[in-house]
Design an enzyme around this catalytic site. Structure first.
Site, PDB file in Angstrom:
ATOM      1  N   LEU A  60       0.861  -1.183   0.000  1.00  0.00           N
ATOM      2  CA  LEU A  60       0.000   0.000   0.000  1.00  0.00           C
ATOM      3  C   LEU A  60       0.896   1.231   0.000  1.00  0.00           C
ATOM      4  O   LEU A  60       1.825   1.307   0.805  1.00  0.00           O
ATOM      5  CB  LEU A  60      -0.879  -0.033   1.260  1.00  0.00           C
ATOM      6  N   TYR A  61       0.628   2.147  -0.896  1.00  0.00           N
ATOM      7  CA  TYR A  61       1.459   3.347  -0.981  1.00  0.00           C
ATOM      8  C   TYR A  61       0.635   4.567  -0.587  1.00  0.00           C
ATOM      9  O   TYR A  61      -0.112   5.095  -1.404  1.00  0.00           O
ATOM     10  CB  TYR A  61       2.022   3.510  -2.394  1.00  0.00           C
ATOM     11  N   TYR A 111      -2.743 -18.659  13.382  1.00  0.00           N
ATOM     12  CA  TYR A 111      -2.982 -17.370  14.033  1.00  0.00           C
ATOM     13  C   TYR A 111      -1.927 -17.103  15.094  1.00  0.00           C
ATOM     14  O   TYR A 111      -1.283 -16.050  15.104  1.00  0.00           O
ATOM     15  CB  TYR A 111      -4.378 -17.393  14.653  1.00  0.00           C
TER      16      TYR A 111
HETATM   17  O1  UDX Z   1     -19.532 -21.747  22.364  1.00  0.00           O
HETATM   18  C1  UDX Z   1     -18.438 -21.788  22.929  1.00  0.00           C
HETATM   19  C2  UDX Z   1     -17.305 -21.083  22.445  1.00  0.00           C
HETATM   20  C3  UDX Z   1     -16.112 -21.208  23.130  1.00  0.00           C
HETATM   21  N1  UDX Z   1     -16.032 -21.912  24.254  1.00  0.00           N
HETATM   22  C4  UDX Z   1     -14.782 -21.983  25.035  1.00  0.00           C
HETATM   23  O2  UDX Z   1     -14.553 -20.693  25.561  1.00  0.00           O
HETATM   24  C5  UDX Z   1     -13.170 -20.386  25.549  1.00  0.00           C
HETATM   25  C6  UDX Z   1     -12.965 -19.103  24.793  1.00  0.00           C
HETATM   26  O3  UDX Z   1     -13.059 -19.378  23.408  1.00  0.00           O
HETATM   27  P1  UDX Z   1     -13.255 -18.296  22.286  1.00  0.00           P
HETATM   28  O4  UDX Z   1     -13.799 -18.983  21.092  1.00  0.00           O
HETATM   29  O5  UDX Z   1     -14.069 -17.167  22.809  1.00  0.00           O
HETATM   30  O6  UDX Z   1     -11.829 -17.732  21.865  1.00  0.00           O
HETATM   31  P2  UDX Z   1     -10.367 -17.848  22.522  1.00  0.00           P
HETATM   32  O7  UDX Z   1     -10.325 -17.223  23.857  1.00  0.00           O
HETATM   33  O8  UDX Z   1      -9.908 -19.258  22.469  1.00  0.00           O
HETATM   34  O9  UDX Z   1      -9.531 -16.982  21.501  1.00  0.00           O
HETATM   35  C7  UDX Z   1      -9.961 -15.670  21.233  1.00  0.00           C
HETATM   36  O10 UDX Z   1      -9.655 -14.832  22.300  1.00  0.00           O
HETATM   37  C8  UDX Z   1      -8.381 -14.364  22.417  1.00  0.00           C
HETATM   38  C9  UDX Z   1      -8.064 -13.525  21.212  1.00  0.00           C
HETATM   39  O11 UDX Z   1      -6.787 -12.956  21.326  1.00  0.00           O
HETATM   40  C10 UDX Z   1      -8.165 -14.362  19.997  1.00  0.00           C
HETATM   41  O12 UDX Z   1      -8.041 -13.537  18.849  1.00  0.00           O
HETATM   42  C11 UDX Z   1      -9.407 -15.165  19.888  1.00  0.00           C
HETATM   43  O13 UDX Z   1      -9.167 -16.216  19.063  1.00  0.00           O
HETATM   44  C12 UDX Z   1     -12.464 -21.605  24.939  1.00  0.00           C
HETATM   45  O14 UDX Z   1     -11.980 -22.401  25.943  1.00  0.00           O
HETATM   46  C13 UDX Z   1     -13.569 -22.319  24.187  1.00  0.00           C
HETATM   47  O15 UDX Z   1     -13.353 -23.697  24.123  1.00  0.00           O
HETATM   48  C14 UDX Z   1     -17.119 -22.602  24.741  1.00  0.00           C
HETATM   49  O16 UDX Z   1     -17.066 -23.280  25.765  1.00  0.00           O
HETATM   50  N2  UDX Z   1     -18.296 -22.509  24.066  1.00  0.00           N
END
Ligand code: UDX
EC number: 4.1.1.35
Length: 342
Positions: free
Chosen positions: A154-155, A236
């Site tokens: 990107l410029y 990620y």
């Molecule tokens: O429906 C759900 C979704 C998630 N979870 C659990 O809840 C926890 C949080 O999970 P999330 O999907 O919200 O996301 P994570 O915390 O793993 O990562 C996220 O948060 C940190 C950020 O920096 C990242 O960009 C993002 O990926 C995990 O342990 C997951 O297994 C549930 O128990 N039920």
């Protein structure tokens, strides 16, 4: 003395002349009446036309006036349509690039920077970002929205770069792991290259995921993490880790001013309904009267940050809870803040 025949001749001639004169006079009279008639009809036509034109004009006026009124109202609403923006002098006003500025977190940051009076350029490829998140700035003289993928160079000329472009929710970044890697590696290189060229300060929006599956709680900044380089989240986790490495390499080698913010699990307005992270999942399930799905044992913990749009300062609030807490309680407990901003 005139003779009788001469007299008859003279009277015959004068009678003919009289007739001729009478004829001419009659013709002249008819012609003048005809001329007057023509003149009158021309005048009549003209006045009919003029009155018709007047009627049309007044009809047009009648139609146009409410439209003019509407335009005036619209103009008024246009001048009031943007959120209030501070006036900054040339010296204090910065030209700021926000990559991923149409996303959930980026758009709140854009709001803050705009309201502070800066010139903001948002760059987004709209993979997870949405125009709707920044549409309230479209047309503002300090705002520009560019549909661009940071994987391409990107410029532009800017003073500061907030580099937030990347999917953040696990289902989104796992959808195309190679693209996630490219965005966080090539995309970050491009932004650092830009920062070096224009002498801009760059902030990288990193993540708590650089700690991987941490063995230390809570994670302090000097903790190096526990990451599986070939695990399902590696695109990620490792993408952000190398992005951080690049920032510090550019700082040491090229003197680029960098900042890194490791943002934890965010939630708040403008979050995608189907974002896939725990807070939006739970809210959606609760609204639909469905049971909340807890993955695994539910003993895992997260630090949650609420990103809000209102007020003058863009604030992230840090809260901590286990997933079971989230499921069982409506209130969350406070925990230490883990981010540092510019
Ligand atoms: O429906 C759900 C979704 C998630 N979870 C659990 O809840 C926890 C949080 O999970 P999330 O999907 O919200 O996301 P994570 O915390 O793993 O990562 C996220 O948060 C940190 C950020 O920096 C990242 O960009 C993002 O990926 C995990 O342990 C997951 O297994 C549930 O128990 N039920």
């Amino acid at each position: 003395m005139l003779s009788q025949p001469l007299l008859r001749l003279v009277s015959a001639v004068s009678r003919r002349r009289m007739k001729l004169l009478l004829g001419i006079a009659l013709l002249a009279y008819v012609a003048s009446v005809w001329g007057n008639l023509i003149n009158m009809s021309v005048l009549l036509n003209r006045s009919i036309q003029e009155s018709r034109e007047l009627r049309i004009e007044s009809r047009i006026e009648e139609i146009i006036e409410p439209l003019r009124e509407k335009i005036r109202d619209l103009e008024k609403s246009f001048t009031q349509k943007y959120p209030p923006v501070k006036f900054l002098s040339e010296k204090d006003r910065k030209r700021i690039l926000v990559t991923g500025g149409a996303g959930f977190v980026g758009s709140h940051l854009t709001d803050k920077l705009m309201m502070d009076g800066h010139e903001v350029t948002v760059v987004d490829n709209f993979f997870t970002g949405r125009k709707r998140n920044v549409e309230h700035w479209i047309g503002h003289e300090n705002f520009e929205l560019i549909n661009h993928d940071v994987v391409e160079p990107l410029y532009i000329e800017v003073d500061q770069i907030y580099h937030l472009a990347s999917p953040a929710s696990p289902p989104n970044y796992m959808y195309n792991p190679i693209k996630t890697l490219k965005t966080n590696t090539i995309g970050t290189l491009n932004m650092l290259g830009l920062a070096k060229r224009v002498g801009a300060r760059l902030l990288l929006a990193s993540t708590s995921e650089v700690y991987g599956d941490p063995e230390v709680h809570p994670q302090t900044e000097d903790y190096w993490g526990h990451v599986n380089p070939i695990g399902p989240r590696a695109c990620y986790d490792e993408g952000k880790r190398v992005a951080e490495t690049m920032c510090y390499a550019y700082m040491k080698q090229e003197g680029v001013e960098v900042r890194v913010a490791r943002i934890f699990n965010t939630f708040g307005p403008r979050m995608h309904m189907n974002d896939g992270r725990v807070v939006s999942n739970f809210i959606l399930q609760a609204l639909q009267g469905e049971p909340l799905t807890v993955y695994g044992s539910g003993s895992q913990t997260r630090a949650f940050q609420y990103v809000r749009r209102e007020e003058t300062s863009w604030v992230t609030e840090c809260l901590s809870a286990s997933v079971l807490d989230l499921q069982e309680q409506s209130g969350l407990q406070a925990c230490s803040q883990n981010t540092h901003w510019l």
